[in-house]
Design a protein around this motif. Sequence first.
Motif, PDB file in Angstrom:
ATOM      1  N   TYR A 369      43.188  35.027  31.254  1.00 50.78           N
ATOM      2  CA  TYR A 369      43.799  36.014  32.154  1.00 50.78           C
ATOM      3  C   TYR A 369      44.257  37.268  31.405  1.00 50.78           C
ATOM      4  N   LYS A 373      38.464  42.569  30.542  1.00 48.99           N
ATOM      5  CA  LYS A 373      37.596  42.489  31.717  1.00 48.99           C
ATOM      6  C   LYS A 373      37.911  41.236  32.525  1.00 48.99           C
ATOM      7  N   ASN A 374      37.663  41.311  33.808  1.00 52.80           N
ATOM      8  CA  ASN A 374      37.744  40.126  34.649  1.00 52.80           C
ATOM      9  C   ASN A 374      36.617  39.179  34.220  1.00 52.80           C
ATOM     10  N   TRP A 375      36.985  37.991  33.750  1.00 54.17           N
ATOM     11  CA  TRP A 375      35.984  37.092  33.186  1.00 54.17           C
ATOM     12  C   TRP A 375      34.918  36.699  34.212  1.00 54.17           C
ATOM     13  N   ASN A 376      35.262  36.677  35.471  1.00 58.38           N
ATOM     14  CA  ASN A 376      34.289  36.335  36.511  1.00 58.38           C
ATOM     15  C   ASN A 376      33.131  37.324  36.569  1.00 58.38           C
ATOM     16  N   HIS A 377      33.346  38.541  36.075  1.00 59.07           N
ATOM     17  CA  HIS A 377      32.309  39.573  36.140  1.00 59.07           C
ATOM     18  C   HIS A 377      31.445  39.624  34.882  1.00 59.07           C
TER      19      HIS A 377
END
Length: 736
Positions: A369, A373-377
Amino acid sequence: MTNLKLIIISLLSISCYCQKIKKFNLDFETYDSLYLFPKGWMEWGDYQLSADTIFAYSGKFASKITSTNNGDSFGSIAYKIPANYKGDTIRLDGYMKIKNIEGGFGGLLLRINGDGKMLAFDNMERQNVHGTKDWQKYSISLPYPKNAETIFVAGIMTGNGEAWFDDFVITIDGKDIQTLKEKNKPTYKAKLDNEFDLNSKINIPKLNKELISNLELLGKVWGFLKYYHPEVGKGNYNWDYELFRVLPKYLSVGNKYERDQALIKWIKKYGEIKKCIKCKETSPNSFLKPDITWVNDFELNIELKGLLKHVYQNRYQGKHFYLSGNNSGNPKFINEKKYYSISFNDNGYSLLALYRYWNMIHYFYPNKYLTDKNWNHVLKEYIPKFISTKNKLEYELNCLRLISEINDTHATTTVGFNNLQNIRGEFFPPFKSQFVEDKLVVTDYYNPELKQVSKINVGDIITHINGKSIKYILDSITPYYPASNKVAKLRDISKDLLRSNKKEIRIDYISDNIKKQTLLPLYEKNNVNMKWYKWTGEKCYKLLNDNIGYITLEFIKKEDIPIIKEIFKDTKGIIVDIRNYPSAFVPFLLGSYFVSNSTPFVKFLKFNIDNPGEFSFTKALEIKNDNESYKGNLVVLVNEDSQSQSEYTAMAFRAGNNTTIVGSTTAGADGNVSSIYLPGGLLTRISGIGIYYPDGTETQRVGIIPDIEIKPTIKGIKEGRDELLEKAIEIITKKD
């Protein structure tokens, strides 16, 4: 004559039988002709390793190490054996031949690992075998730990020269390991699956937006099933190879309906999942919860969503085929094949590397978290990069960029990234340079005798390298240096900026406000004192003027602590220097001297093996007073060189009654590390547990924030001053 023939045939049969029962390629005779390497052996270090057909002690092949002066300046050819044997003593015998070894040694290596750490080790360094010697037999004996999990045997060489190794034999209690019966252990079907050992047989068609999205979904479903599906957790399937089996049909889908049906069919292939009685709901008190929100990003049909939900609700519990926890509470990734001999333009293995790493971070990285960057992306972004890989260098660079995305200074890339080290260069400057006041400054000489040749003075500012400005170079290479924060990134970059594959580079620099230019001579790593240390005292402690004690943790030993307490008990104050990595673990042994009562100083964020993705806080850990509390003032010195154990130690000292932290932000990577292997034998690491102050304040990426910030100045460096130490003395003197 007939009887003679029968005898010969019988002897040949016995010989063939003996060769067949050899479980391990310890004589190097099983040879991979495609990669010119002994089969089953792996590379450690940065030297050139090969199979040798000219100089062999016996048989046709020996292994050979040739120095190249790159990277860590050592080379080792290693073999890994599961420690599935009982006994008290283990012994390694082997033959070694060396030629012109200088500045180092050659030796056999034996290492036993277990419980997530090294239990026993010897590499013959103390025997100092160097020079030129013909084939000789050498031996290493070690106690065989009962909790042994892995046996590593190797040939190793440091310095310059060549070394050959042949006919290794391992015995446990005097019995050859090749003939020993293994302990009773589970037989995993996953380990019997060898269909794709040589290549994945996968060719990805030309990418478009739809295919990239489909591959992103597949990677997330693959990782979800890897860590949640009971049949995978039991070790009934080689999950790497199941990816290669589903990919051909999946790549041919024409629309979302066909895509979802392909995934449904794939999941149902592994049978009905029994209801999980032990599975618990995610604790409402957990700090991080499993993130499966990605299922809403792909317009999945109701049946597929329901199937994924069913897998999660009835997920695998207990010891997992691909996962375990060690004593420290951080995840240990197991049964992950290294695939040393893969082709680096193999689409399937490139995709596997990306999927493996992304999912390990997604489910088991406590600091996910905190990434920029947003790890999902991230997965979607990197699919085109990995699919377009053409060779090992591109593969290493793609992996390095991906690893850098987690913003973790623990994410080292020292093993397996040989091509990367090669392009960074094998020649080094004779001096240390660091970023001071946002400029690249020469701070000291590794080799003072080369100062006259280099023409560069301590305090000089380097502005250009081979005509390129330092800013331009930083902008181009920054993404390839994993780090938690800017200071750690600049620290690591500064070590490589002046490296080159040429023996000299042109630099522009400023000396005494005058712009200058020169050709800077560079040197092989073995000829540069890279293990340079500022501290030259015999002990880790000394008494400064004005009755102030000084301790550097870089050389401290546990047996020093009672002496330190006795000598420094009546001093005005004590300065503890942790601008280094401590040589002994002292948070409790020495930290207890600075608190008057039991004081909490840290709490951990640990994962739940039965619910991947869930992380919860432990109770705060306390430092207990040892009944001889120090009455004076304590000043702790930190900077960007303070990392991991150094930061943890600083936290322990901060709990003291009269502690002041002085310096600058530390590297921001605390907590025990977990190792990750990627296809091709690439090794990296992550901070495996979260480290927080008792009030929940983060240390990852933030580091240890000093109470009084002070950094070296260019003026101070020119004058040879230690401005942090001066400030520490001033603080203690004023408080007195």
